[in-house]
Design an enzyme around this catalytic site. Structure first.
Site, mmCIF file in Angstrom:
data_model
loop_
_atom_site.group_PDB
_atom_site.id
_atom_site.type_symbol
_atom_site.label_atom_id
_atom_site.label_comp_id
_atom_site.label_asym_id
_atom_site.label_seq_id
_atom_site.Cartn_x
_atom_site.Cartn_y
_atom_site.Cartn_z
ATOM 1 N N ARG A 186 42.877 44.211 37.151
ATOM 2 C CA ARG A 186 43.952 45.207 37.165
ATOM 3 C C ARG A 186 45.284 44.487 37.028
ATOM 4 O O ARG A 186 45.347 43.249 37.077
ATOM 5 C CB ARG A 186 43.888 46.141 38.388
ATOM 6 N N GLY A 187 46.354 45.304 36.850
ATOM 7 C CA GLY A 187 47.654 44.725 36.513
ATOM 8 C C GLY A 187 47.810 44.817 35.002
ATOM 9 O O GLY A 187 46.880 44.475 34.258
ATOM 10 N N ARG A 234 42.061 52.934 31.014
ATOM 11 C CA ARG A 234 43.191 53.316 31.876
ATOM 12 C C ARG A 234 44.344 53.708 30.956
ATOM 13 O O ARG A 234 44.630 52.986 29.994
ATOM 14 C CB ARG A 234 43.630 52.163 32.810
ATOM 15 N N GLN A 259 46.808 46.752 47.117
ATOM 16 C CA GLN A 259 47.051 45.549 46.303
ATOM 17 C C GLN A 259 48.041 44.608 46.983
ATOM 18 O O GLN A 259 47.977 43.396 46.797
ATOM 19 C CB GLN A 259 47.597 45.948 44.916
ATOM 20 N N ASP A 264 54.230 48.687 34.643
ATOM 21 C CA ASP A 264 53.119 48.960 33.722
ATOM 22 C C ASP A 264 53.635 49.360 32.356
ATOM 23 O O ASP A 264 52.923 49.245 31.358
ATOM 24 C CB ASP A 264 52.220 50.062 34.275
#
Ligand code: MRU
Length: 318
Positions: free
Chosen positions: A47-48, A81, A175, A216
């Site tokens: 993720r990220g 995503r 996170q 993001d």
């Protein structure tokens, strides 16, 4: 820096550090197909924003190796995503390249270079004895190396600057508590964990000098789409007169979206919110993964191409 790489490409094999298992276990899982990479992105084993772009680029390399239809593979990966622009950006780069593996490796290498440049462009913000707040994980685990929001911290620390970092938990997937606190501690930084709801109180006590978060997606007008909760931190920062900086590589800039209102905000499973706590059974849940921070609340955008103080100047990132 002593943080395990989130993505390893070795001898034509792709390995992802399973971030669901951190910090208790450091486990790499081999990814044997595009579908497996897409599932690892959707379930946030990786993720990220930059990291999911890099992982997807290697997912395309696996598809090319296996003689799969690359357009179909791209569709599966991009659907994993919706919010981080890096995902579609990286997949499209590989789709248009002659050599999928070389292109994926280039994306990976360039990301590390961009993070380094972000660090160099932002480290001057970290003063001796200052206190920095960050949110979610825009760290080494979210990119190729150094992180984005954390890159100025790592470089300042290496340069001998003494400062402390406040990390909020980042509900619901933690996170901040699980990932950012873990990686900063491994690198020897002075880290303090707080609840998400502690941020404005801490600011009111004068304990935060500046905020640095990742993104993001940054849209053409400078709006910042980032982990849910970022917007509230930006509003609290403005109220308390605290500088609010956003660190990101130019691959996160989306010149095609006019503002944050044009971005698809991922809604995630209700179980992420109710699962770890004692929620009333049957309660309705809303679980948006990201929010939009208006450009007017941003003090500066720290990028690999320099620190930008006015949204008008973001166009140079195109
Ligand atoms: O849902 P996540 O954990 O993928 O969200 C990550 C973030 O919001 C980060 O701040 C962002 O992707 C930048 S990572 C350098």
């Amino acid at each position: 820096m002593n943080v395990p790489a989130p993505i390893r490409w070795e001898g034509g094999k792709l390995w992802l550090l399973d971030q669901q298992k951190l910090p208790e276990e450091v486990v790499y899982e081999e990814q044997t197909s595009t579908g497996m990479v897409a599932a690892s992105i959707a379930t946030m084993k990786v993720r990220g924003a930059p990291a999911i772009g890099i992982a997807a680029a290697y997912g395309m390399a696996l598809a090319a190796r296996d003689g799969e239809d690359l357009v179909g593979a791209a569709r599966v990966l991009v659907a994993a995503r919706p919010t981080a622009v890096n995902l579609a950006w990286a997949v499209n780069r590989v789709l248009q390249a002659h050599d999928a593996v070389a292109e994926a490796e280039a994306i990976h290498r360039e990301d590390a270079e961009m993070c380094h440049a972000i660090g160099a462009n932002g480290m001057g913000l970290i003063g001796e004895n200052s206190a920095v707040l960050t949110h979610c994980n825009a760290g080494a685990l979210a990119v190729s190396a150094l992180g984005t929001a954390t890159a100025p911290l790592y470089l300042a620390h290496d340069a001998g600057v003494r400062f402390r970092v406040f990390v909020d938990e980042t509900r619901p997937l933690l996170q901040g508590a699980r990932l950012t606190a873990w990686e900063l501690l491994q690198a020897g930084l002075d880290v303090t964990l707080i609840c998400d709801s502690t941020v404005s109180h801490l600011m009111s006590e004068g304990m935060v000098d500046l905020v640095i978060v990742g993104a993001d997606r940054v849209t053409a007008n400078g709006d910042v789409v980032n982990k849910i909760g970022t917007r509230g931190i930006a509003i609290a920062s403005r109220y308390h007169g605290i500088p609010f900086h956003v660190a990101f590589p130019s691959s996160t800039f989306d010149a095609d979206s006019a503002s944050g209102a044009d971005v698809d905000i991922e809604q995630r499973d209700a179980g992420e919110v109710t699962g770890p706590i004692r929620a009333a059974p049957g309660v309705h849940v809303r679980n948006p993964a990201f929010d939009v921070t208006p450009a007017e609340l941003v003090t500066s955008w720290i990028t690999d191409r320099g620190r930008i103080g006015s949204a008008r100047d973001l166009a140079k990132l195109k």
